[in-house]
Design an enzyme around this catalytic site. Structure first.
Site, PDB file in Angstrom:
ATOM      1  CD  GLU A 105     -52.494  50.010 -59.014  1.00 11.93           C
ATOM      2  OE1 GLU A 105     -53.328  49.074 -58.926  1.00 11.93           O
ATOM      3  OE2 GLU A 105     -51.731  50.135 -59.998  1.00 11.93           O
ATOM      4  CG  HIS A 148     -52.689  52.541 -66.933  1.00  9.18           C
ATOM      5  ND1 HIS A 148     -53.589  53.539 -66.718  1.00  9.18           N
ATOM      6  CD2 HIS A 148     -52.109  52.286 -65.730  1.00  9.18           C
ATOM      7  CE1 HIS A 148     -53.551  53.911 -65.447  1.00  9.18           C
ATOM      8  NE2 HIS A 148     -52.668  53.155 -64.817  1.00  9.18           N
ATOM      9  NE  ARG A 192     -48.222  44.744 -62.787  1.00  5.27           N
ATOM     10  CZ  ARG A 192     -47.310  45.625 -63.180  1.00  5.27           C
ATOM     11  NH1 ARG A 192     -47.608  46.906 -63.274  1.00  5.27           N
ATOM     12  NH2 ARG A 192     -46.090  45.222 -63.497  1.00  5.27           N
ATOM     13  CG  HIS A 204     -49.452  52.933 -70.071  1.00  5.45           C
ATOM     14  ND1 HIS A 204     -48.370  52.095 -70.005  1.00  5.45           N
ATOM     15  CD2 HIS A 204     -49.560  53.494 -68.847  1.00  5.45           C
ATOM     16  CE1 HIS A 204     -47.844  52.150 -68.781  1.00  5.45           C
ATOM     17  NE2 HIS A 204     -48.558  52.998 -68.059  1.00  5.45           N
TER      18      HIS A 204
HETATM   19  C1  UD1 Z   1     -47.807  51.897 -62.880  1.00  5.46           C
HETATM   20  C2  UD1 Z   1     -48.422  51.735 -61.477  1.00  5.46           C
HETATM   21  C3  UD1 Z   1     -49.892  52.121 -61.497  1.00  5.46           C
HETATM   22  C4  UD1 Z   1     -50.110  53.481 -62.131  1.00  5.46           C
HETATM   23  C5  UD1 Z   1     -49.431  53.536 -63.491  1.00  5.46           C
HETATM   24  C6  UD1 Z   1     -49.539  54.926 -64.058  1.00  5.46           C
HETATM   25  C7  UD1 Z   1     -47.533  49.887 -60.117  1.00  5.46           C
HETATM   26  C8  UD1 Z   1     -47.555  48.450 -59.823  1.00  5.46           C
HETATM   27  N1  UD1 Z   1     -48.339  50.322 -61.083  1.00  5.46           N
HETATM   28  O1  UD1 Z   1     -48.456  50.951 -63.714  1.00  5.46           O
HETATM   29  O2  UD1 Z   1     -50.371  52.145 -60.163  1.00  5.46           O
HETATM   30  O3  UD1 Z   1     -51.496  53.688 -62.287  1.00  5.46           O
HETATM   31  O4  UD1 Z   1     -48.043  53.217 -63.345  1.00  5.46           O
HETATM   32  O5  UD1 Z   1     -49.289  54.963 -65.412  1.00  5.46           O
HETATM   33  O6  UD1 Z   1     -46.791  50.612 -59.505  1.00  5.46           O
HETATM   34  N2  UD1 Z   1     -43.209  51.659 -69.910  1.00  5.46           N
HETATM   35  C9  UD1 Z   1     -42.271  52.245 -70.730  1.00  5.46           C
HETATM   36  N3  UD1 Z   1     -41.940  53.559 -70.511  1.00  5.46           N
HETATM   37  C10 UD1 Z   1     -42.499  54.305 -69.521  1.00  5.46           C
HETATM   38  C11 UD1 Z   1     -43.466  53.699 -68.686  1.00  5.46           C
HETATM   39  C12 UD1 Z   1     -43.803  52.372 -68.882  1.00  5.46           C
HETATM   40  O7  UD1 Z   1     -41.759  51.626 -71.631  1.00  5.46           O
HETATM   41  O8  UD1 Z   1     -42.162  55.493 -69.387  1.00  5.46           O
HETATM   42  C13 UD1 Z   1     -43.596  50.238 -70.141  1.00  5.46           C
HETATM   43  C14 UD1 Z   1     -42.522  49.259 -69.673  1.00  5.46           C
HETATM   44  O9  UD1 Z   1     -42.472  48.199 -70.598  1.00  5.46           O
HETATM   45  C15 UD1 Z   1     -43.090  48.718 -68.368  1.00  5.46           C
HETATM   46  C16 UD1 Z   1     -44.593  48.780 -68.619  1.00  5.46           C
HETATM   47  O10 UD1 Z   1     -44.777  49.943 -69.397  1.00  5.46           O
HETATM   48  O11 UD1 Z   1     -42.642  47.417 -68.109  1.00  5.46           O
HETATM   49  C17 UD1 Z   1     -45.451  48.829 -67.388  1.00  5.46           C
HETATM   50  O12 UD1 Z   1     -44.978  49.788 -66.451  1.00  5.46           O
HETATM   51  P1  UD1 Z   1     -45.232  49.553 -64.864  1.00  5.46           P
HETATM   52  O13 UD1 Z   1     -44.693  50.730 -64.108  1.00  5.46           O
HETATM   53  O14 UD1 Z   1     -44.757  48.214 -64.469  1.00  5.46           O
HETATM   54  O15 UD1 Z   1     -46.798  49.488 -64.742  1.00  5.46           O
HETATM   55  P2  UD1 Z   1     -47.911  50.530 -65.133  1.00  5.46           P
HETATM   56  O16 UD1 Z   1     -49.023  49.789 -65.756  1.00  5.46           O
HETATM   57  O17 UD1 Z   1     -47.312  51.684 -65.832  1.00  5.46           O
HETATM   58  N1  UDP Z   2     -51.700  61.838 -68.497  1.00  3.12           N
HETATM   59  C1  UDP Z   2     -50.758  62.471 -69.317  1.00  3.12           C
HETATM   60  N2  UDP Z   2     -50.615  62.033 -70.605  1.00  3.12           N
HETATM   61  C2  UDP Z   2     -51.343  61.038 -71.122  1.00  3.12           C
HETATM   62  C3  UDP Z   2     -52.289  60.363 -70.288  1.00  3.12           C
HETATM   63  C4  UDP Z   2     -52.428  60.798 -68.975  1.00  3.12           C
HETATM   64  O1  UDP Z   2     -50.097  63.422 -68.900  1.00  3.12           O
HETATM   65  O2  UDP Z   2     -51.150  60.711 -72.304  1.00  3.12           O
HETATM   66  C5  UDP Z   2     -51.860  62.317 -67.117  1.00  3.12           C
HETATM   67  C6  UDP Z   2     -53.269  62.621 -66.674  1.00  3.12           C
HETATM   68  O3  UDP Z   2     -53.612  63.970 -66.922  1.00  3.12           O
HETATM   69  C7  UDP Z   2     -53.207  62.346 -65.172  1.00  3.12           C
HETATM   70  C8  UDP Z   2     -52.186  61.227 -65.065  1.00  3.12           C
HETATM   71  O4  UDP Z   2     -51.445  61.256 -66.282  1.00  3.12           O
HETATM   72  O5  UDP Z   2     -52.707  63.462 -64.472  1.00  3.12           O
HETATM   73  C9  UDP Z   2     -52.860  59.893 -64.891  1.00  3.12           C
HETATM   74  O6  UDP Z   2     -51.911  58.913 -65.066  1.00  3.12           O
HETATM   75  P1  UDP Z   2     -52.265  57.396 -65.312  1.00  3.12           P
HETATM   76  O7  UDP Z   2     -53.636  57.288 -65.865  1.00  3.12           O
HETATM   77  O8  UDP Z   2     -51.132  56.828 -66.103  1.00  3.12           O
HETATM   78  O9  UDP Z   2     -52.179  56.771 -63.847  1.00  3.12           O
HETATM   79  P2  UDP Z   2     -53.202  56.666 -62.624  1.00  3.12           P
HETATM   80  O10 UDP Z   2     -53.703  58.036 -62.317  1.00  3.12           O
HETATM   81  O11 UDP Z   2     -54.253  55.703 -63.025  1.00  3.12           O
HETATM   82  O12 UDP Z   2     -52.361  56.106 -61.530  1.00  3.12           O
END
Ligand code: UD1
Ligand code: UDP
Length: 375
Positions: free
Chosen positions: A136, A209, A211, A242
């Site tokens: 990020e 969550h 990475r 997540h």
């Molecule tokens: C992504 C963003 C991170 C953000 C996070 C919010 C990048 C590199 N990372 O990370 O900055 O904080 O989203 O949550 O852009 N998956 C599902 N269904 C969903 C969402 C995710 O199955 O609706 C699973 C999939 O297997 C996917 C994995 O989660 O491969 C990871 O999703 P990904 O978008 O790659 O990374 P995040 O950790 O979610």
């Molecule tokens: N959030 C949500 N449901 C959940 C967990 C988080 O709606 O079960 C919301 C939370 O209120 C916030 C946003 O998701 O607005 C944060 O998302 P996340 O932690 O996935 O990503 P980040 O903010 O770290 O990028």
């Protein structure tokens, strides 16, 4: 002569971007001189759709790129390949991206290749360590090089951009749009079966969550939490997990079988904000939750080594506890056992906005300036 209608495209793909961009979509749609187009990359699927539904946003384009276990390569190639045609056929006057995800960076890159101006919402957050958070910090710094309009949530974020050489007249301090979203979510009469389960015990709210935390750091976080909950029988934890399968596996292995912890499916944003507002404290590695909990005066132990949101740390509501088991255990336990420490951290404050960020961003895009300035 009648002014040409401006075409503004918003591109986003993950849950937090959607939570912070949907209120802006709706504000822009209410303006007569703006033609608003929404393109979602579908970097997230279920967690994105959940938000679109709550805010009644129906995208004009959906690139549908998510794959289970997607790598940064998969996301980057998937978006770059598909967004080109959308941008070439729509040719928007401005594309708005949000924050720091791969969707954000890759979209800005595609706009740069096609020489389409980019507006960056939630611009200027920095740790200045491109491996923390990963990827990020790189994403937002890189978008900062490309963007023509920079909507900074706080004065500090604006200062970062100025120091990096951005022109002052491209930077607008607007507040964070998440505070706008929160105006409509938290309700006094809110009820939920999971909150009934907690009853009069202290609700510990957990999310994780990142990475860079996958693997051993995340397991250490979970072990520390479990130890504290095993020792404190007046606490119950709710952890909306997540959808990443790697997170799910680690959580099940480290936290499974503990009857004081409920691991539940992702909450929708209305539920999530109501849980946050009713919790005793929160443990998280999330970015957005660091912005939300302070306004409810809920202490947050941030399970990361760095934060791009130092405003909350300065205000005393956030504490960085890293990802080492022993440190999280000691700090979490201390916060439960020392009322003075808890009181110190539970002062409500809101350094991230006043709930009018979307209006300001829309004014800048529509009239070239804010009607009233945020300082
Ligand atoms: C992504 C963003 C991170 C953000 C996070 C919010 C990048 C590199 N990372 O990370 O900055 O904080 O989203 O949550 O852009 N998956 C599902 N269904 C969903 C969402 C995710 O199955 O609706 C699973 C999939 O297997 C996917 C994995 O989660 O491969 C990871 O999703 P990904 O978008 O790659 O990374 P995040 O950790 O979610
Ligand atoms: N959030 C949500 N449901 C959940 C967990 C988080 O709606 O079960 C919301 C939370 O209120 C916030 C946003 O998701 O607005 C944060 O998302 P996340 O932690 O996935 O990503 P980040 O903010 O770290 O990028």
């Amino acid at each position: 002569m009648e002014e040409k209608m401006k075409k503004i495209m918003l591109v986003f793909g993950t849950r937090p971007e959607a939570i912070k961009m949907c209120p802006l979509v709706n504000e822009l749609k209410s303006r007569d001189s703006i033609n608003t187009i929404v393109c979602v990359t579908g970097q997230h699927r279920q967690m994105l759709d959940q938000v679109l539904e709550i805010f009644n946003v129906v995208p004009e384009y959906d690139l549908g790129i998510m794959k289970e276990g997607q790598t940064l390569f998969d996301i980057t190639i998937g978006i770059l390949d598909k967004i080109r045609r959308v941008l070439e056929s729509e040719r928007p006057d401005v594309v708005l991206v949000h924050g720091d995800t791969s969707t954000t960076f890759v979209t800005a890159l595609a706009c740069y290749y096609l020489q389409i101006p980019v507006g960056h919402v939630e611009a200027g957050l920095r740790t200045y360590n491109i491996y923390s958070p990963y990827p990020e910090e790189f994403n937002r710094e890189a978008v900062g090089i490309i963007s023509k309009f920079n909507f900074a949530p706080t004065q500090l974020a604006a200062q970062h951009l100025l120091k990096e050489g951005k022109q002052a007249d491209t930077i607008f301090v607007t507040g964070n749009t998440v505070i706008d979203a929160m105006q409509h979510t938290v309700k006094d009469n809110y009820v939920h079966p999971e909150l009934n389960w907690v009853g009069d015990d202290k609700l510990i709210f957990i999310t994780a969550h990142r990475r860079e935390n996958l693997g051993d750091p995340m397991r250490q976080m979970f072990r520390a939490i479990r130890r504290v909950l095993d020792e404190h029988h007046d606490c119950k934890a709710i952890y909306p997990i997540h959808m990443n399968p790697l997170v799910r596996k680690a959580a099940e292995e480290e936290l499974g079988g503990c009857d004081r912890i409920h691991i539940i499916e992702p909450l929708d944003v209305i539920d999530c904000h109501n849980f946050e507002s009713r919790c005793y404290l929160c443990l998280t590695d999330s970015g957005g939750i660091q912005e939300e909990c302070p306004s409810y005066g809920k202490p947050v132990l941030v399970m990361r080594d760095t934060t791009e949101r130092p405003e909350g740390v300065e205000a005393g509501v956030l504490k960085l506890v890293g990802t080492k088991e022993e440190n999280i255990y000691t700090t979490f336990k201390e916060l439960l056992e020392n009322p003075d420490e808890y009181k110190k951290m539970s002062q409500a404050c809101n350094p991230y906005g006043d709930g009018h960020a979307c209006e300001r961003i829309a004014d800048i895009l529509e009239f070239g300036k804010c009607k009233e300035w945020y300082s």
